[in-house]
Design a protein around this motif. Structure first.
Motif, PDB file in Angstrom:
ATOM      1  N   ALA A  18       0.834  -1.201   0.000  1.00  0.00           N
ATOM      2  CA  ALA A  18       0.000   0.000   0.000  1.00  0.00           C
ATOM      3  C   ALA A  18       0.873   1.257   0.000  1.00  0.00           C
ATOM      4  O   ALA A  18       0.586   2.221  -0.717  1.00  0.00           O
ATOM      5  CB  ALA A  18      -0.932  -0.006   1.209  1.00  0.00           C
ATOM      6  N   GLU A  19       1.939   1.241   0.787  1.00  0.00           N
ATOM      7  CA  GLU A  19       2.839   2.395   0.826  1.00  0.00           C
ATOM      8  C   GLU A  19       3.524   2.586  -0.525  1.00  0.00           C
ATOM      9  O   GLU A  19       3.674   3.705  -1.004  1.00  0.00           O
ATOM     10  CB  GLU A  19       3.876   2.201   1.930  1.00  0.00           C
ATOM     11  N   TRP A  20       3.934   1.471  -1.169  1.00  0.00           N
ATOM     12  CA  TRP A  20       4.578   1.558  -2.479  1.00  0.00           C
ATOM     13  C   TRP A  20       3.589   2.120  -3.505  1.00  0.00           C
ATOM     14  O   TRP A  20       3.961   2.947  -4.344  1.00  0.00           O
ATOM     15  CB  TRP A  20       5.076   0.191  -2.913  1.00  0.00           C
ATOM     16  N   ALA A  21       2.332   1.673  -3.453  1.00  0.00           N
ATOM     17  CA  ALA A  21       1.334   2.191  -4.390  1.00  0.00           C
ATOM     18  C   ALA A  21       1.148   3.695  -4.191  1.00  0.00           C
ATOM     19  O   ALA A  21       0.987   4.445  -5.161  1.00  0.00           O
ATOM     20  CB  ALA A  21       0.011   1.456  -4.207  1.00  0.00           C
ATOM     21  N   LYS A  22       1.183   4.141  -2.944  1.00  0.00           N
ATOM     22  CA  LYS A  22       1.050   5.573  -2.662  1.00  0.00           C
ATOM     23  C   LYS A  22       2.259   6.340  -3.196  1.00  0.00           C
ATOM     24  O   LYS A  22       2.115   7.394  -3.817  1.00  0.00           O
ATOM     25  CB  LYS A  22       0.920   5.786  -1.155  1.00  0.00           C
ATOM     26  N   LEU A  23       3.460   5.800  -2.973  1.00  0.00           N
ATOM     27  CA  LEU A  23       4.669   6.486  -3.425  1.00  0.00           C
ATOM     28  C   LEU A  23       4.813   6.449  -4.947  1.00  0.00           C
ATOM     29  O   LEU A  23       5.442   7.322  -5.535  1.00  0.00           O
ATOM     30  CB  LEU A  23       5.904   5.856  -2.776  1.00  0.00           C
ATOM     31  N   ASP A  24       4.247   5.433  -5.587  1.00  0.00           N
ATOM     32  CA  ASP A  24       4.400   5.239  -7.016  1.00  0.00           C
ATOM     33  C   ASP A  24       3.235   5.834  -7.813  1.00  0.00           C
ATOM     34  O   ASP A  24       3.140   5.625  -9.009  1.00  0.00           O
ATOM     35  CB  ASP A  24       4.522   3.735  -7.309  1.00  0.00           C
ATOM     36  N   ALA A  25       2.367   6.564  -7.157  1.00  0.00           N
ATOM     37  CA  ALA A  25       1.206   7.154  -7.835  1.00  0.00           C
ATOM     38  C   ALA A  25       1.677   8.153  -8.895  1.00  0.00           C
ATOM     39  O   ALA A  25       2.529   8.999  -8.629  1.00  0.00           O
ATOM     40  CB  ALA A  25       0.297   7.841  -6.822  1.00  0.00           C
ATOM     41  N   PRO A  26       1.123   8.068 -10.106  1.00  0.00           N
ATOM     42  CA  PRO A  26       1.580   8.956 -11.183  1.00  0.00           C
ATOM     43  C   PRO A  26       1.404  10.441 -10.867  1.00  0.00           C
ATOM     44  O   PRO A  26       2.271  11.244 -11.203  1.00  0.00           O
ATOM     45  CB  PRO A  26       0.708   8.539 -12.373  1.00  0.00           C
ATOM     46  N   MET A  27       0.322  10.802 -10.218  1.00  0.00           N
ATOM     47  CA  MET A  27       0.114  12.221  -9.910  1.00  0.00           C
ATOM     48  C   MET A  27       1.160  12.719  -8.916  1.00  0.00           C
ATOM     49  O   MET A  27       1.643  13.848  -9.024  1.00  0.00           O
ATOM     50  CB  MET A  27      -1.300  12.445  -9.355  1.00  0.00           C
ATOM     51  N   ARG A  28       1.522  11.894  -7.947  1.00  0.00           N
ATOM     52  CA  ARG A  28       2.551  12.282  -6.976  1.00  0.00           C
ATOM     53  C   ARG A  28       3.895  12.446  -7.677  1.00  0.00           C
ATOM     54  O   ARG A  28       4.624  13.419  -7.445  1.00  0.00           O
ATOM     55  CB  ARG A  28       2.648  11.231  -5.877  1.00  0.00           C
ATOM     56  N   LEU A  29       4.233  11.491  -8.549  1.00  0.00           N
ATOM     57  CA  LEU A  29       5.503  11.566  -9.274  1.00  0.00           C
ATOM     58  C   LEU A  29       5.531  12.776 -10.210  1.00  0.00           C
ATOM     59  O   LEU A  29       6.573  13.431 -10.359  1.00  0.00           O
ATOM     60  CB  LEU A  29       5.738  10.281 -10.060  1.00  0.00           C
ATOM     61  N   GLN A  30       4.381  13.075 -10.828  1.00  0.00           N
ATOM     62  CA  GLN A  30       4.313  14.249 -11.691  1.00  0.00           C
ATOM     63  C   GLN A  30       4.578  15.516 -10.890  1.00  0.00           C
ATOM     64  O   GLN A  30       5.332  16.392 -11.313  1.00  0.00           O
ATOM     65  CB  GLN A  30       2.934  14.314 -12.368  1.00  0.00           C
ATOM     66  N   GLY A  31       3.966  15.615  -9.697  1.00  0.00           N
ATOM     67  CA  GLY A  31       4.189  16.783  -8.853  1.00  0.00           C
ATOM     68  C   GLY A  31       5.634  16.906  -8.420  1.00  0.00           C
ATOM     69  O   GLY A  31       6.207  18.006  -8.420  1.00  0.00           O
ATOM     70  N   LEU A  32       6.260  15.787  -8.051  1.00  0.00           N
ATOM     71  CA  LEU A  32       7.675  15.824  -7.655  1.00  0.00           C
ATOM     72  C   LEU A  32       8.565  16.227  -8.822  1.00  0.00           C
ATOM     73  O   LEU A  32       9.522  16.989  -8.652  1.00  0.00           O
ATOM     74  CB  LEU A  32       8.092  14.452  -7.113  1.00  0.00           C
ATOM     75  N   ALA A  33       8.256  15.700 -10.008  1.00  0.00           N
ATOM     76  CA  ALA A  33       9.066  16.052 -11.182  1.00  0.00           C
ATOM     77  C   ALA A  33       8.941  17.534 -11.492  1.00  0.00           C
ATOM     78  O   ALA A  33       9.938  18.194 -11.805  1.00  0.00           O
ATOM     79  CB  ALA A  33       8.632  15.204 -12.373  1.00  0.00           C
ATOM     80  N   GLU A  34       7.728  18.069 -11.401  1.00  0.00           N
ATOM     81  CA  GLU A  34       7.552  19.498 -11.680  1.00  0.00           C
ATOM     82  C   GLU A  34       8.231  20.358 -10.627  1.00  0.00           C
ATOM     83  O   GLU A  34       8.764  21.424 -10.941  1.00  0.00           O
ATOM     84  CB  GLU A  34       6.058  19.830 -11.746  1.00  0.00           C
ATOM     85  N   ARG A  35       8.229  19.900  -9.391  1.00  0.00           N
ATOM     86  CA  ARG A  35       8.799  20.695  -8.306  1.00  0.00           C
ATOM     87  C   ARG A  35      10.325  20.654  -8.305  1.00  0.00           C
ATOM     88  O   ARG A  35      10.986  21.664  -8.057  1.00  0.00           O
ATOM     89  CB  ARG A  35       8.271  20.168  -6.968  1.00  0.00           C
ATOM     90  N   HIS A  36      10.925  19.487  -8.577  1.00  0.00           N
ATOM     91  CA  HIS A  36      12.372  19.337  -8.383  1.00  0.00           C
ATOM     92  C   HIS A  36      13.178  19.271  -9.679  1.00  0.00           C
ATOM     93  O   HIS A  36      14.399  19.427  -9.644  1.00  0.00           O
ATOM     94  CB  HIS A  36      12.652  18.078  -7.568  1.00  0.00           C
ATOM     95  N   LEU A  37      12.550  19.004 -10.804  1.00  0.00           N
ATOM     96  CA  LEU A  37      13.284  18.906 -12.065  1.00  0.00           C
ATOM     97  C   LEU A  37      12.909  20.076 -12.956  1.00  0.00           C
ATOM     98  O   LEU A  37      11.762  20.484 -13.010  1.00  0.00           O
ATOM     99  CB  LEU A  37      12.959  17.583 -12.772  1.00  0.00           C
ATOM    100  N   LYS A  38      13.870  20.572 -13.646  1.00  0.00           N
ATOM    101  CA  LYS A  38      13.632  21.694 -14.562  1.00  0.00           C
ATOM    102  C   LYS A  38      13.399  21.134 -15.969  1.00  0.00           C
ATOM    103  O   LYS A  38      14.176  21.355 -16.883  1.00  0.00           O
ATOM    104  CB  LYS A  38      14.827  22.653 -14.563  1.00  0.00           C
ATOM    105  N   LEU A  39      12.334  20.394 -16.164  1.00  0.00           N
ATOM    106  CA  LEU A  39      12.030  19.793 -17.453  1.00  0.00           C
ATOM    107  C   LEU A  39      10.982  20.619 -18.177  1.00  0.00           C
ATOM    108  O   LEU A  39      10.110  21.224 -17.567  1.00  0.00           O
ATOM    109  CB  LEU A  39      11.500  18.367 -17.270  1.00  0.00           C
ATOM    110  N   GLN A  40      11.077  20.624 -19.477  1.00  0.00           N
ATOM    111  CA  GLN A  40      10.115  21.320 -20.334  1.00  0.00           C
ATOM    112  C   GLN A  40       9.386  20.266 -21.163  1.00  0.00           C
ATOM    113  O   GLN A  40       9.971  19.254 -21.547  1.00  0.00           O
ATOM    114  CB  GLN A  40      10.849  22.282 -21.283  1.00  0.00           C
TER     115      GLN A  40
END
Length: 126
Positions: A52-74
């Motif tokens: 359950a914790e892995w599913a929460k950490l691996d959620a696409p919306m969460r990963l998208q938010g982390l990528a937008e916050r920490h990576l400078k991708l266009q």
């Protein structure tokens, strides 16, 4: 007659002690099985919580938010692709038509008796 009575009483006491020992062994084994079942249940619960914790950490919306916050991708745009006419020319082919491939020809020159690190040395038939 008295000796037979004593002998029968001794056999009965021995049988009672033997049955008691069997009962105690089965009780100990039953307790061990119950403990193992409890351990298995705990491990399954731990696995379920980790999944359950892995599913929460691996959620696409969460990963998208982390990528937008920490990576400078266009995002990729259509203008980033080039046309095929701008590709570089193919490198020249040094093999003449009708001749074998020079690199492929090297394979036939390798001695098959050479030992590599992954193969044991061949034994001498002497």
């Amino acid at each position: 007659m008295r000796i037979i009575h004593l002998l029968v009483i001794a056999v009965l006491v021995f049988a009672a002690a033997y049955v008691y020992r069997i009962k105690m062994e089965s009780t100990v084994r039953t307790e061990k099985v119950l403990r193992l079942h409890a351990d298995i249940r705990e491990q399954r619960d731990a696995i379920a919580s980790l999944r359950a914790e892995w599913a929460k950490l691996d959620a696409p919306m969460r990963l998208q938010g982390l990528a937008e916050r920490h990576l400078k991708l266009q995002p990729v745009t259509a203008q980033q692709f080039d046309t095929l006419k701008n590709l570089p020319d193919r490198p020249p082919n040094f093999a003449k038509p009708g001749e074998p491939d020079p690199i492929g020809a090297m394979i036939h020159t390798i001695d098959p008796d050479i030992v590599t690190g992954s193969l044991p040395a061949p034994e001498d038939p002497q």
